[in-house]
Design a protein around this motif. Structure first.
Motif, PDB file in Angstrom:
ATOM      1  N   GLU A 193       0.820  -1.206   0.000  1.00 33.33           N
ATOM      2  CA  GLU A 193       0.000   0.000   0.000  1.00 33.33           C
ATOM      3  C   GLU A 193       0.857   1.260   0.000  1.00 33.33           C
ATOM      4  O   GLU A 193       0.504   2.249  -0.650  1.00 33.33           O
ATOM      5  N   ALA A 194       1.988   1.232   0.683  1.00 28.71           N
ATOM      6  CA  ALA A 194       2.898   2.389   0.662  1.00 28.71           C
ATOM      7  C   ALA A 194       3.437   2.600  -0.751  1.00 28.71           C
ATOM      8  O   ALA A 194       3.499   3.745  -1.228  1.00 28.71           O
ATOM      9  N   LEU A 195       3.810   1.514  -1.438  1.00 28.25           N
ATOM     10  CA  LEU A 195       4.277   1.628  -2.825  1.00 28.25           C
ATOM     11  C   LEU A 195       3.179   2.206  -3.720  1.00 28.25           C
ATOM     12  O   LEU A 195       3.448   3.026  -4.601  1.00 28.25           O
ATOM     13  N   GLN A 196       1.955   1.777  -3.487  1.00 26.98           N
ATOM     14  CA  GLN A 196       0.836   2.259  -4.288  1.00 26.98           C
ATOM     15  C   GLN A 196       0.599   3.750  -4.074  1.00 26.98           C
ATOM     16  O   GLN A 196       0.392   4.490  -5.030  1.00 26.98           O
ATOM     17  N   LYS A 197       0.641   4.173  -2.826  1.00 29.45           N
ATOM     18  CA  LYS A 197       0.442   5.601  -2.537  1.00 29.45           C
ATOM     19  C   LYS A 197       1.560   6.440  -3.148  1.00 29.45           C
ATOM     20  O   LYS A 197       1.301   7.471  -3.763  1.00 29.45           O
TER      21      LYS A 197
END
Length: 131
Positions: free
Chosen positions: A62-66
């Motif tokens: 999710e951090a990579l996506q954000k």
């Protein structure tokens, strides 16, 4: 059936793929234990690992996506939240006397859902991150 990080499951992102290998290693160890009659004893430590793993791994994804502005972030996050909730339900349903064959089957079916997610959604994320 053993789980392997084959080409159709690789995302091309080193962190994601490394963490998927960790998942498969843990599940394969449980399956090996089941094959040698030690599955019940191995389920509790495997469940502990899986519950910790999904929190860590999903937060990394999710951090990579954000950071990347991934357009599928909300859908992916919703899947992650639902998956974690179902995994907790499976863990909490295991009787104090130890897991049954049915409990092992439920866990294996839930792992298969995650593998399917890797094959489709995580692959999309990997392709997006490589652009």
């Amino acid at each position: 059936m053993r789980y392997e990080l084959t080409k159709d499951l690789e995302t091309g992102n080193a962190t994601i793929d490394r963490e998927h290998r960790e998942l498969f290693d843990a599940v394969n160890k449980l399956m090996d234990a089941c094959g040698s009659g030690k599955g019940r004893a191995s389920l509790e430590p495997t469940m502990k690992f899986l519950l910790e793993y999904v929190n860590k791994h999903f937060s990394h994804e999710e951090a990579l996506q954000k950071q990347s502005g991934y357009p599928g972030y909300q859908y992916h996050r919703t899947f992650h939240e639902n998956y974690k909730e179902k995994l907790r339900d499976i863990a909490n349903a295991i009787p104090a006397a130890g897991p049954t064959v049915s409990d092992l089957g439920k866990l294996n079916a839930h792992i298969a859902v995650l593998v399917s997610h890797i094959r489709t959604e995580d692959k999309k994320l990997g392709a997006f991150l490589q652009k």
